[in-house]
Design a protein around this motif. Structure first.
Motif, short mmCIF file in Angstrom:
data_model
loop_
_atom_site.label_atom_id
_atom_site.label_comp_id
_atom_site.label_asym_id
_atom_site.label_seq_id
_atom_site.Cartn_x
_atom_site.Cartn_y
_atom_site.Cartn_z
N LEU A 104 0.82 -1.21 0.00
CA LEU A 104 0.00 0.00 0.00
C LEU A 104 0.86 1.26 0.00
O LEU A 104 0.56 2.23 -0.72
CB LEU A 104 -0.94 -0.01 1.21
N ILE A 105 1.92 1.27 0.80
CA ILE A 105 2.80 2.45 0.83
C ILE A 105 3.47 2.66 -0.52
O ILE A 105 3.56 3.79 -1.02
CB ILE A 105 3.84 2.29 1.95
N ALA A 139 -9.52 9.88 4.17
CA ALA A 139 -10.65 10.23 5.03
C ALA A 139 -11.86 9.36 4.73
O ALA A 139 -12.54 8.88 5.64
CB ALA A 139 -10.99 11.71 4.84
N LEU A 140 -12.16 9.15 3.44
CA LEU A 140 -13.33 8.34 3.09
C LEU A 140 -13.13 6.87 3.48
O LEU A 140 -14.06 6.21 3.94
CB LEU A 140 -13.59 8.45 1.58
N GLY A 141 -11.91 6.37 3.28
CA GLY A 141 -11.65 4.98 3.66
C GLY A 141 -11.78 4.75 5.16
O GLY A 141 -12.40 3.78 5.60
N VAL A 176 -16.02 -0.05 -0.15
CA VAL A 176 -15.23 -1.08 -0.81
C VAL A 176 -13.86 -1.28 -0.15
O VAL A 176 -13.44 -2.42 0.09
CB VAL A 176 -15.05 -0.73 -2.30
N ILE A 177 -13.16 -0.19 0.15
CA ILE A 177 -11.79 -0.31 0.64
C ILE A 177 -11.72 -1.09 1.97
O ILE A 177 -10.92 -2.02 2.10
CB ILE A 177 -11.15 1.08 0.78
N PRO A 178 -12.53 -0.74 3.00
CA PRO A 178 -12.47 -1.54 4.23
C PRO A 178 -12.80 -3.00 4.00
O PRO A 178 -12.22 -3.89 4.65
CB PRO A 178 -13.50 -0.86 5.14
N ALA A 184 -4.82 0.71 7.25
CA ALA A 184 -4.75 0.14 5.90
C ALA A 184 -5.85 0.71 5.01
O ALA A 184 -5.65 0.93 3.81
CB ALA A 184 -4.87 -1.38 5.97
N SER A 185 -7.03 0.97 5.58
CA SER A 185 -8.12 1.59 4.80
C SER A 185 -7.74 3.02 4.40
O SER A 185 -8.13 3.48 3.32
CB SER A 185 -9.41 1.60 5.63
N ALA A 186 -7.03 3.72 5.26
CA ALA A 186 -6.57 5.07 4.91
C ALA A 186 -5.64 5.02 3.70
O ALA A 186 -5.80 5.81 2.75
CB ALA A 186 -5.86 5.70 6.11
N LEU A 187 -4.70 4.10 3.70
CA LEU A 187 -3.78 3.98 2.57
C LEU A 187 -4.51 3.52 1.32
O LEU A 187 -4.29 4.04 0.21
CB LEU A 187 -2.65 3.01 2.91
N GLY A 188 -5.40 2.53 1.47
CA GLY A 188 -6.14 2.03 0.32
C GLY A 188 -7.05 3.07 -0.28
O GLY A 188 -7.15 3.20 -1.51
#
Length: 275
Positions: A26-27, A86-88, A203-205, A222-226
């Motif tokens: 992800l990074i 933010a959305l993730g 979707v991301i989470p 991980a959701s923030a990165l995704g």
């Protein structure tokens, strides 16, 4: 007994390896998408020239490519990464609070309300914060991300049920209020500046959860990165797919989110015995 301990250690080691691999990927994706987004566009800048452009800094930009990068491209890319994160995280918080993989901020009307507020400001021109609005929104979003990560371990206790969580000293109502408020601020700030972008918080989470499990201390960062990867990547495609056109980002997030939502819904229907 020794065999059981050895098996448990192998399971935990495999889980740690999977989580480390996920965050590494992800990074790298975040960095890769950021570099490509800064470089690509109607006025493209070769990746080999990015070092020179970035070394000038926003105050030292004089040439055309330097001005485009610092005044347009870099702020937009950073905003896309922040909005996606933010959305993730907002979606991950809602799913943890409601214990529902189909939950997202739009469930309680946050997305629609933020859209109405943004439209009101555009129509009336009423903005009491003036030029400090964007920095303040960025600060609130960053603070919200930190708060979300700090409460991640506590949110895991909600999976035990309200009564069990209360028995271990958790103020369930206060925790739910804090999580919903944080998700609301994150989503409202993202929507007010980037518009309605669907499916990211849903979707991301879910994708991250299927890879590393439901532990929120892993799921939320991980959701923030995704989310950052998805929104920044969708934004790059939206402004480069058609020459001299800037397509809505939601079109491309829907291309990813629509099929994923359908698969998730089918799984839940089969698990519930529905056909």
């Amino acid at each position: 007994m020794t065999s059981q301990v050895s098996t448990s250690e192998q399971v935990f080691a495999a889980r740690r390896t999977k989580r480390l691999l996920l965050f590494t990927i992800l990074i790298l994706l975040v960095l890769g998408v950021a570099v490509m987004s800064v470089s690509a566009g109607q006025f493209s800048v070769p990746v080999s020239d990015l070092g020179r452009v970035l070394s000038k800094g926003p105050l030292g930009a004089r040439l055309l490519d330097e001005t485009v990068m610092w005044r347009i491209r870099i702020p937009r890319v950073l905003l896309g990464l922040l909005v996606g994160a933010a959305l993730g995280v907002g979606g991950a918080l809602m799913q943890a609070v409601f214990a529902n993989p189909l939950a997202e901020p739009s469930v309680i009307g946050v997305t629609s309300g933020a859209g109405v507020g943004a439209a009101f400001v555009l129509v009336t021109g009423w903005n009491f914060l003036g030029g400090s609005t964007v920095p303040l929104a960025a600060f609130i979003a960053g603070l919200g991300l930190l708060v979300s990560i700090s409460m991640a371990g506590t949110l895991d206790l909600l999976a035990l049920g309200d009564r069990a969580a209360g028995h271990v000293g958790i103020d369930v109502q206060r925790l739910r209020f804090a999580a919903i408020t944080t998700a609301t601020l994150l989503t409202a700030g993202a929507v007010s500046y980037a518009g309605l972008i669907g499916f990211v918080g849903l979707v991301i989470p879910h994708i991250v959860r299927t890879i590393v499990g439901p532990a929120n201390k892993i799921l939320i960062p991980a959701s923030a990165l995704g989310g950052a990867v998805l929104v920044a990547g969708a934004d790059m495609v939206a402004r480069t797919a058609v020459n001299f056109a800037d397509l809505p980002i939601g079109i491309f997030t829907a291309l990813v989110g629509g099929p994923t939502f359908f698969i998730l819904l089918r799984r839940l229907m089969k698990r519930g015995g529905m056909r």
